[in-house]
Design an enzyme around this catalytic site. Structure first.
Site, PDB file in Angstrom:
ATOM      1  N   HIS A 165       0.872  -1.194  -0.155  1.00  0.00           N
ATOM      2  CA  HIS A 165      -0.067  -0.075   0.109  1.00  0.00           C
ATOM      3  C   HIS A 165       0.723   1.186   0.031  1.00  0.00           C
ATOM      4  O   HIS A 165       0.706   2.105  -0.778  1.00  0.00           O
ATOM      5  CB  HIS A 165      -1.019   0.045   1.305  1.00  0.00           C
ATOM      6  CG  HIS A 165      -1.621   1.032   1.437  1.00  0.00           C
ATOM      7  ND1 HIS A 165      -3.017   1.070   1.259  1.00  0.00           N
ATOM      8  CD2 HIS A 165      -1.376   2.455   1.742  1.00  0.00           C
ATOM      9  CE1 HIS A 165      -3.551   2.400   1.375  1.00  0.00           C
ATOM     10  NE2 HIS A 165      -2.665   3.280   1.936  1.00  0.00           N
ATOM     11  N   GLU A 166       1.740   1.083   0.773  1.00  0.00           N
ATOM     12  CA  GLU A 166       2.666   2.551   1.062  1.00  0.00           C
ATOM     13  C   GLU A 166       3.436   2.664  -0.378  1.00  0.00           C
ATOM     14  O   GLU A 166       3.624   3.830  -0.730  1.00  0.00           O
ATOM     15  CB  GLU A 166       3.505   2.289   2.151  1.00  0.00           C
ATOM     16  CG  GLU A 166       2.752   2.260   3.602  1.00  0.00           C
ATOM     17  CD  GLU A 166       2.216   3.651   3.718  1.00  0.00           C
ATOM     18  OE1 GLU A 166       2.406   4.619   3.241  1.00  0.00           O
ATOM     19  OE2 GLU A 166       1.032   3.410   4.137  1.00  0.00           O
TER      20      GLU A 166
ATOM     21  N   HIS B 252       1.449   4.319  -3.089  1.00  0.00           N
ATOM     22  CA  HIS B 252       1.318   5.681  -2.856  1.00  0.00           C
ATOM     23  C   HIS B 252       2.492   6.185  -3.421  1.00  0.00           C
ATOM     24  O   HIS B 252       2.340   7.330  -4.178  1.00  0.00           O
ATOM     25  CB  HIS B 252       1.383   6.255  -1.317  1.00  0.00           C
ATOM     26  CG  HIS B 252       0.013   5.978  -0.754  1.00  0.00           C
ATOM     27  ND1 HIS B 252      -1.218   6.567  -1.334  1.00  0.00           N
ATOM     28  CD2 HIS B 252      -0.421   5.596   0.390  1.00  0.00           C
ATOM     29  CE1 HIS B 252      -2.165   6.417  -0.529  1.00  0.00           C
ATOM     30  NE2 HIS B 252      -1.792   5.765   0.822  1.00  0.00           N
TER      31      HIS B 252
ATOM     32  N   GLU C 129      -6.546   6.361  -1.241  1.00  0.00           N
ATOM     33  CA  GLU C 129      -6.293   5.406  -0.463  1.00  0.00           C
ATOM     34  C   GLU C 129      -6.827   4.059  -1.268  1.00  0.00           C
ATOM     35  O   GLU C 129      -6.404   2.933  -1.095  1.00  0.00           O
ATOM     36  CB  GLU C 129      -7.039   5.348   0.757  1.00  0.00           C
ATOM     37  CG  GLU C 129      -6.612   6.427   1.834  1.00  0.00           C
ATOM     38  CD  GLU C 129      -5.322   6.182   2.065  1.00  0.00           C
ATOM     39  OE1 GLU C 129      -4.854   4.815   2.276  1.00  0.00           O
ATOM     40  OE2 GLU C 129      -4.329   6.974   2.201  1.00  0.00           O
TER      41      GLU C 129
END
Ligand SMILES: [Zn+2]
Length: 270
Positions: free
Chosen positions: A138-139, A142, A201
């Site tokens: 997820h990070e 981003h 997100e």
């Protein structure tokens, strides 16, 4: 006349600021060159590490080993995916680093160029490698999706239009630095993955899930992870957390929708 020229200049600058993200294929508003974002990340990352308690790699600490192992598998999956799409050049500026920092915060982040921090406070919630892989996926997503750049571009917007990051730093050092750090959730006290919009997100959730699966981790662990997050945040979510974050319930629903595709990418580590 002057007004017309200014308007034309602004329009031209904004047009230049609209680029296409390689991973999502979507157009985006970014005022800063990604190389500038990466240069700033290198500085900010070093500064962060030197003013926080980094768990040393040489300590034989199993958690540090785990963070590195999972991080390396995720980045390998990213590199393989990009190579397969003929877009490895997009990763040229990435010099991946993974550090575990001693802090109670339930958080992790990735700056442009692949500068990753995991807080020890996350580990009791992630509990296993697959869930940690989901968070790191997820990070990292981003960063790949240039969400920090978009966030900063929106925050600093017209003040710096067409000027670039160095000019912004030179003119307003404190403001730019704060915008930069908050764009990546550094120093945020209010829990994981705070500073992005719901749309961002969701996008990071989706690609993060695929990368975790490609890295050999069971993507279904994401559901358990967000259930644990939900339990943890019960009753203690500050308002800004609620306003910017997809609620975990909705998040789980969305994850379940894309789970079949994630499972197609999943080849368990032998
Ligand atoms: Zn996030």
């Amino acid at each position: 006349m002057i007004r017309t020229v200014t308007t034309l200049f602004l329009l031209a600058a904004f047009a230049m600021a609209c680029s296409k993200n390689a991973l999502s294929g979507k157009s985006q508003f970014t005022l800063f060159k990604e190389s500038e974002m990466q240069t700033m990340a290198t500085e900010q990352y070093q500064q962060f590490l030197s003013s926080n308690k980094v768990v040393p790699t040489s300590s034989g600490n199993k958690d540090v080993d785990m963070v590195r192992r999972v991080g390396q598998r995720i980045t390998k999956a990213v590199e393989t995916y990009y190579a397969g799409k003929g877009m490895s050049d997009q990763l040229k500026g990435f010099k991946w680093e993974y550090n575990l920092v001693d802090s109670k915060e339930v958080n992790a982040w990735c700056m442009p160029g692949g500068k990753i921090v995991v807080y020890t406070g996350l580990l009791p919630v992630s509990q296993n490698e697959a869930a940690l892989a989901v968070v790191l996926g997820h990070e990292v997503s981003h960063a790949l999706l240039q969400h920090g750049n978009q966030r900063m571009s929106q925050q600093l917007g017209t003040q710096v239009v067409g000027a670039g990051l160095q000019v912004a730093v030179a003119n307003k050092p404190a403001e730019t630095q704060n915008a930069y750090l908050s764009a990546f959730g550094v120093g945020s006290q209010v829990g994981l993955l705070l500073p992005f919009s719901r749309k961002q997100e969701s996008e990071a959730d989706e690609y993060g899930l695929y990368f975790a699966a490609m890295a050999g981790y069971n993507p279904e662990e994401a559901i358990n992870l967000w259930k644990r997050m939900e339990r943890l945040s019960n009753g203690q979510k500050p308002p800004e957390f609620l306003s910017t974050h997809p609620s975990e319930g909705k998040r789980i629903e969305r994850l379940q929708k894309i789970m079949p595709r994630a499972l197609e990418y999943y080849k368990p580590i032998k």
